[in-house]
Scaffold this active site. Structure first.
Site, PDB file in Angstrom:
ATOM      1  N   VAL A 228       0.794  -1.330  -0.030  1.00  0.00           N
ATOM      2  CA  VAL A 228       0.011   0.053   0.031  1.00  0.00           C
ATOM      3  C   VAL A 228       0.850   1.170   0.091  1.00  0.00           C
ATOM      4  O   VAL A 228       1.579   1.463   0.803  1.00  0.00           O
ATOM      5  CB  VAL A 228      -0.995   0.040   1.097  1.00  0.00           C
ATOM      6  CG1 VAL A 228      -1.737   1.275   1.265  1.00  0.00           C
ATOM      7  CG2 VAL A 228      -1.844  -1.046   1.060  1.00  0.00           C
TER       8      VAL A 228
ATOM      9  N   GLY B   3     -10.767   1.298  -1.019  1.00  0.00           N
ATOM     10  CA  GLY B   3      -9.337   1.506  -1.348  1.00  0.00           C
ATOM     11  C   GLY B   3      -8.516   0.736  -0.334  1.00  0.00           C
ATOM     12  O   GLY B   3      -8.830  -0.340   0.169  1.00  0.00           O
ATOM     13  N   GLU B   4      -7.398   1.098  -0.115  1.00  0.00           N
ATOM     14  CA  GLU B   4      -6.251   0.649   0.790  1.00  0.00           C
ATOM     15  C   GLU B   4      -5.786  -0.740   0.233  1.00  0.00           C
ATOM     16  O   GLU B   4      -5.129  -1.732   0.737  1.00  0.00           O
ATOM     17  CB  GLU B   4      -6.802  -0.051   2.281  1.00  0.00           C
ATOM     18  CG  GLU B   4      -7.442   1.145   2.878  1.00  0.00           C
ATOM     19  CD  GLU B   4      -8.090   1.029   4.447  1.00  0.00           C
ATOM     20  OE1 GLU B   4      -8.118  -0.472   4.572  1.00  0.00           O
ATOM     21  OE2 GLU B   4      -8.652   1.708   4.791  1.00  0.00           O
ATOM     22  N   GLY B   5      -6.087  -1.202  -1.189  1.00  0.00           N
ATOM     23  CA  GLY B   5      -5.983  -2.709  -1.479  1.00  0.00           C
ATOM     24  C   GLY B   5      -6.955  -3.581  -1.263  1.00  0.00           C
ATOM     25  O   GLY B   5      -6.850  -4.779  -1.457  1.00  0.00           O
TER      26      GLY B   5
END
Length: 335
Positions: free
Chosen positions: A70, A302-304
């Site tokens: 990230v 988000g964040e992966g």
């Protein structure tokens, strides 16, 4: 370690970077067709196994090490009031990742990925792209090199995600610049913008696009992007050099890699899209890039997070591919 010293040279990498091993993929397909199931009955799970076989150059690919990265950055465009949260939240969320308290930590743990967070000069936001280029060429290359350096060449798959207050505006700006259309069609609420916040985002992007015209895709990354977007591009290319398949996250992560697609679509041949974001621009972006995501779970964190969730599906695909018996092994008639 792969390094970059010239943005203009990035498109030509498509001619020299590794490509999928078609012999390994063909052997994997032969195995799929001999397993105790009707051919094609596992649908996209079979496609994922073949994808992995080609890029890992083995008919029976396995995931030993799954790396998750990230990248976090801050953005000068926030001066235009495009986000309801202060930029300090970026560093606060990085601390949360490092303490194990975020969604991405839980999804990486349960799906077997080693997570690292790379904070990119959070005390030094990029420039406001309505006034000047967000980054110089040198700054863009530096961020790309940091992204490339973070890739573990021993990984069997790489998950990419991002964190950065204001970066949904960056994603919409990159998508609009690279693929055209009305800016409003690319813009979504991000972390929770209201109608007035959306108006400010659209206005800022329109002014940025008017200022930064006629650029190459990689110049567009520098003019409108952020350090985390450039780092994602560097990581994608470093993974390609090591034959490591990549799972990109949602809208922001896909838009970060979009300059590579615009430079030469082959540069993303080793990439999967983890999920379709609920951000309205993502489906439009996937259509423009000719891509289909692994999952559609109405996520937009988000964040992966969507990429980490997709890792579980990828692991399931390989468990079926490698663990199922063939008709011959099981003593089952093929008809």
């Amino acid at each position: 370690m792969m390094t970059f010293d010239d943005l203009a040279a990035i498109p030509s990498l498509a001619e020299t970077l590794p490509i999928a091993d078609e012999a390994a993929r063909a052997a994997a397909l032969d195995r799929q067709n001999s397993l105790t199931k009707p051919p094609g009955s596992l649908g996209r799970l079979e496609d994922l196994a073949l994808f992995m076989a080609g890029w890992r150059a083995t008919p029976r690919p396995r995931i030993g090490l799954a790396q998750a990265l990230v990248f976090a950055g801050n953005h000068g465009i926030c001066a235009q009031g495009v986000n309801p949260y202060p930029q300090a939240v970026t560093a606060q969320m990085v601390a949360n990742f490092q303490a194990g308290g975020a969604s991405i930590n839980q999804l990486c743990r349960v799906n077997g990925a080693d997570l690292s967070v790379v904070a990119l000069d959070l005390d030094r936001p990029t420039a406001d792209f309505t006034a000047t280029a967000a980054m110089t060429g040198a700054e863009t290359l530096a961020a790309m090199n940091r992204g490339a350096a973070a890739v573990d060449r021993d990984a069997d798959v790489l998950i990419l995600g991002e964190m950065g207050i204001g970066n949904s505006t960056i994603a919409a700006a990159l998508a609009a610049a690279l693929f055209g259309g009305e800016v409003a069609d690319w813009v979504g609420p991000g972390t929770g913008s209201d109608a007035e916040g959306l108006r400010r985002k659209i206005s800022a992007i329109e002014r940025g696009l008017a200022r930064h015209r006629g650029l190459t895709p990689m110049e567009t990354l520098a003019a409108l992007g952020g350090r985390e977007q450039a780092a994602i591009c560097g990581a994608v290319l470093a993974a390609r050099a090591a034959r490591i398949p990549v799972i990109l996250d949602g809208f922001i992560c896909t838009a970060a890699a979009a300059p590579l697609h615009a430079a030469d679509p082959r540069l993303l041949d080793h990439c999967l899209i983890g999920h379709v974001s609920a951000e309205p621009g993502h489906r439009r972006l996937l259509a423009a890039m000719g891509r289909t995501a692994v999952l559609d779970f109405d996520m937009r964190l988000g964040e992966g997070s969507g990429a980490a969730l997709a890792l579980g599906i990828l692991r399931a695909a390989l468990e079926c591919h490698n663990g199922m018996a063939t008709f011959g092994e099981a003593g089952v008639s093929e008809g």
